[in-house]
Design an enzyme around this catalytic site. Structure first.
Site, PDB file in Angstrom:
ATOM      1  N   LYS A   1       0.460   3.840  -2.782  1.00 14.04           N
ATOM      2  CA  LYS A   1      -0.439   5.005  -2.728  1.00 14.04           C
ATOM      3  C   LYS A   1       0.343   6.299  -2.503  1.00 14.04           C
ATOM      4  CE  LYS A   1      -4.373   2.365  -0.875  1.00 14.04           C
ATOM      5  NZ  LYS A   1      -3.725   1.065  -0.610  1.00 14.04           N
TER       6      LYS A   1
ATOM      7  N   SER B   1      -6.019   4.086   3.998  1.00 12.95           N
ATOM      8  CA  SER B   1      -5.474   3.147   3.014  1.00 12.95           C
ATOM      9  C   SER B   1      -6.587   2.581   2.135  1.00 12.95           C
ATOM     10  CB  SER B   1      -4.726   1.995   3.707  1.00 12.95           C
ATOM     11  OG  SER B   1      -3.937   1.280   2.784  1.00 12.95           O
TER      12      SER B   1
ATOM     13  N   SER C   1       0.802  -1.234   0.000  1.00 21.00           N
ATOM     14  CA  SER C   1       0.000   0.000   0.000  1.00 21.00           C
ATOM     15  C   SER C   1       0.824   1.268   0.000  1.00 21.00           C
ATOM     16  CB  SER C   1      -0.948   0.015   1.209  1.00 21.00           C
ATOM     17  OG  SER C   1      -2.046  -0.835   0.991  1.00 21.00           O
TER      18      SER C   1
END
Length: 744
Positions: free
Chosen positions: A394, A569, A391
């Site tokens: 991102k 997230s 993640s």
């Protein structure tokens, strides 16, 4: 009218009172005692007779305080015989002397006597005492019955027994319970004369309303205490009044036509009034006691800490010890790194984290630490080796969105006219946060638009004449799931199909971010929209060019979407941002288009992305590959000092500042809220802001930390440890160590 006689055969002449009524002789001291007092408590009165001798029925009366002389047996026998033959009850004698005291006083007990007794003539009565109010004419002198003289010695006076009255008239019938006087009332009202003496008369219960009994009612029984002695009640006779020993008989109908005279209340009334104060005093005491108890209960209640704290009482445990401080201005933005603090050194950083970076729970660790103020690399380990970012992908996508898009840009959801009448087309513009809740209620996406507003606009524009709803999802192309995603990733609690239009991020519960995703989010939106319009759902289509817009709503600004993407997230928003960057870079809105556009934007702004490989914008794909140094470089740009000196860097830093604001806070927000709870990492709580990344066998952490020397450091850590929880904890310990070191 027949008059009874006394023992001497002389008749008793009635006297005429002031009002024309007949007056009888004064009662003697031998009246019967009341039922509520013993006979031996009657006080003696001095006999002040105007006659030289007393009648046979009278007894010598000594003054108060002296005792009578004991009489001889012959004298006592003769007096007893006189009482048995001549005695008339006291009530009859008193009533005959007070003809104006009330209706009941005109009727004598003699009316109930046997005919033989009532027919006898009585001896004329002696003149009334000069102390009486109503004077009677003088009467002929009596002829006393001869009796042997007795010395004036004290004698014990005894009440005559029942055998001493052979000719006593039968007692009147006992009053019924209904005739009992009310509580607090007495049967002997008193009349006060001008000279201060009082008179009482019997008032049986059940009499007329004026206070006296009806004519013909029997007189009250019992013997009354003499009036004139303090503490006693009864018929009033002045002390020293002569005792004639005779009573005049008054027929029952003698005064039938004379109206009854109201009497004054007896002394018992005042006594009862005095006693009536006791219940009032008791009620007052009870009321005061209840008030005291209530005050005590209120005091105890207010003394309880929960109550005093809530009411803000002065004695509350949590009451402020001082006045509140003056308000201060708060800047809701992070300041850039400052060079005023002591500059860290590579040796100092290495000494602080080398041991922690070698923890076996981390597996193979790749990392980098940079001073944003100077751009100096302070520590690195395999920083240029690409690794799976998960993640933290991102971070790259969000940075590209902040650099490529206007921060105030909003994503639309539009409804336009269809190709056929009665048909409308819902055009998805990438706003996946549209709320199904009524206006005023907020979903998991702050600032989201509401479907009800869009429905209202369409109804107003069409007049409600909508028969069919179609979908235009042409804003996104290509597959709806990313390369390398697991089959159970969609739908799941963290991801749904990537479509340009849906409600509540595709979740089944608009207020629960962990709720299960829908299998077809765009189709669910079309059904809900058509239902609220009262229309049916059609298929997918492409809206006609230059079609009339019937309604339009907008998402939150891009910088707010970036913040939500990083803090929570959110995988779907990561994909949406990548496609918006693709649209801004004239690329197709797909996984590949978004990845390529992201790298183009970063490269153009000075980020080294030569070794970066992206397949999505969320980081769900394990095929993504990013070096730790690239992540550190992007964060360094966002945290650079405002006085960097390079013009381009200043512009980039200004655009990337929201990237730092959107990162979770250790132990405080987002995905870092439940972390940094161990003793070894506790020092980093609140001082570390970083983006997390987790996949199976992948654990990453990239962000900033403020050291104790007020120096901002940028870092990126990437681990492939097998145990997720242990690997996360090891990463947290490294970041916390950076917080606690001077690193010099």
């Amino acid at each position: 009218m027949s008059i009874p006689t006394n023992a001497g055969g002389e008749s008793a002449s009635p006297t005429t009172g002031e009002n024309g009524g007949e007056s009888t002789s004064t009662p003697d001291d031998h009246s019967w005692p009341q039922a509520d007092e013993p006979a031996d408590e009657r006080p003696s009165q001095p006999a002040q007779s105007t006659q030289p001798e007393q009648s046979a029925q009278s007894e010598p009366v000594t003054p108060v305080g002296q005792r009578q002389q004991r009489s001889s047996p012959e004298q006592a026998q003769q007096a007893n015989h006189s009482q048995q033959t001549q005695r008339v009850p006291y009530s009859q004698e008193w009533q005959s002397q007070h003809p104006h005291s009330g209706g009941a006083s005109h009727v004598s007990r003699a009316s109930h006597a046997p005919p033989s007794q009532s027919s006898q003539s009585s001896q004329p009565s002696q003149p009334s005492s000069p102390q009486r109010r109503y004077e009677s004419p003088p009467r002929p002198p009596q002829h006393p019955v001869e009796q042997s003289p007795a010395p004036q010695q004290p004698v014990e006076r005894q009440s005559p027994g029942p055998d001493a009255w052979p000719h006593r008239s039968p007692a009147p019938p006992r009053p019924q319970p209904s005739a009992v006087p009310p509580a607090g009332r007495q049967a002997w009202p008193q009349r006060i004369g001008p000279d201060g003496t009082g008179e009482q008369q019997a008032v049986p219960s059940g009499g007329p309303t004026h206070g006296g009994p009806a004519h013909g009612a029997p007189a009250a029984h019992g013997r009354q205490r003499p009036q004139g002695v303090e503490g006693h009640h009864g018929p009033a006779r002045p002390l020293g009044a002569p005792d004639t020993g005779t009573q005049a008989v008054v027929p029952a109908d003698a005064h039938a036509s004379e109206p009854a005279t109201p009497t004054d209340p007896p002394d018992h009334e005042s006594s009862a009034a005095g006693d009536g104060g006791r219940p009032r005093r008791r009620r007052l005491l009870v009321a005061v006691s209840v008030g005291v108890v209530l005050l005590l209960a209120a005091g105890v209640t207010l003394a309880l800490p929960p109550v005093s704290n809530r009411l803000g009482l002065p004695w509350a445990p949590n009451a402020p010890l001082a006045d509140p401080p003056e308000p201060r201005d708060v800047r809701l933005a992070l300041s850039g790194a400052s060079a005023s603090g002591a500059a860290p050194t590579p040796q100092g950083v290495a000494a602080a984290i080398d041991g922690l970076a070698s923890d076996s729970d981390l597996g193979e660790l790749h990392g980098s630490v940079v001073d944003p103020a100077t751009g100096q690399v302070l520590w690195e380990r395999g920083a240029d080796t690409p690794a799976t970012p998960a993640s933290t992908t991102k971070v790259l996508v969000s940075a590209a969105a902040l650099l490529a898009l206007d921060h105030d840009m909003r994503l639309p959801t539009r409804v336009v006219e269809g190709a056929e009448p009665g048909t409308v087309v819902l055009v998805g513009g990438g706003d996946v946060t549209l709320s199904s809740l009524p206006p005023g209620e907020e979903s998991i996406f702050p600032g989201a638009a509401h479907l009800d507003d869009l429905v209202a606009q369409v109804k107003e524009a069409t007049g409600g004449a909508v028969e069919r709803v179609e979908l235009d999802l042409s804003a996104y192309t290509g597959p709806e799931t990313g390369a390398g995603w697991a089959s159970d990733d969609v739908p799941s609690t963290f991801m749904v199909k990537v479509q340009p239009a849906m409600l509540d991020g595709g979740r089944t519960d608009p207020k629960n971010k962990a709720s299960m995703g829908q299998s077809d989010p765009a189709g669910n939106l079309a059904e809900e929209f058509a239902e609220r319009l009262g229309a049916e759902v059609g298929g997918e289509t492409k809206a006609p060019e230059n079609a009339t817009v019937l309604g339009e709503v907008w998402s939150a600004p891009v910088d707010e979407l970036v913040r939500h993407t990083l803090v929570e997230s959110d995988n779907l928003l990561g994909e949406v941002l990548a496609r918006q960057v693709a649209a801004a870079e004239d690329r197709e809105g797909s996984f590949d288009g978004g990845a390529a556009a992201t790298l183009d934007v970063l490269r153009r702004h000075g980020v080294d992305v030569s070794d970066v490989v992206l397949h999505d914008g969320s980081g769900l794909s394990p095929r993504n590959s990013v070096p730790a140094s690239t992540l550190t470089q992007v964060i360094q740009l966002a945290a650079a000092d405002d006085d960097g000196g390079v013009k381009q860097l200043d512009e980039v830093t200004a655009k990337l500042r929201p990237l730092l604001i959107g990162m979770p806070v250790a132990g405080g927000s987002g995905t870092l809220a439940p972390r940094y709870d161990e003793e070894a990492s506790e020092s980093g709580r609140g001082w570390v802001r970083a983006k997390t990344g987790t996949l199976s066998g992948v654990h990453t952490l990239a962000g900033v930390v403020l050291t104790e020397d007020d120096r901002v450091l940028a870092f990126a850590l990437m681990s492939d440890g097998k145990d997720q929880n242990k690997a996360r904890a090891a990463l947290d310990r490294i970041a916390a160590a950076l917080r606690g070191c001077g690193c010099r």
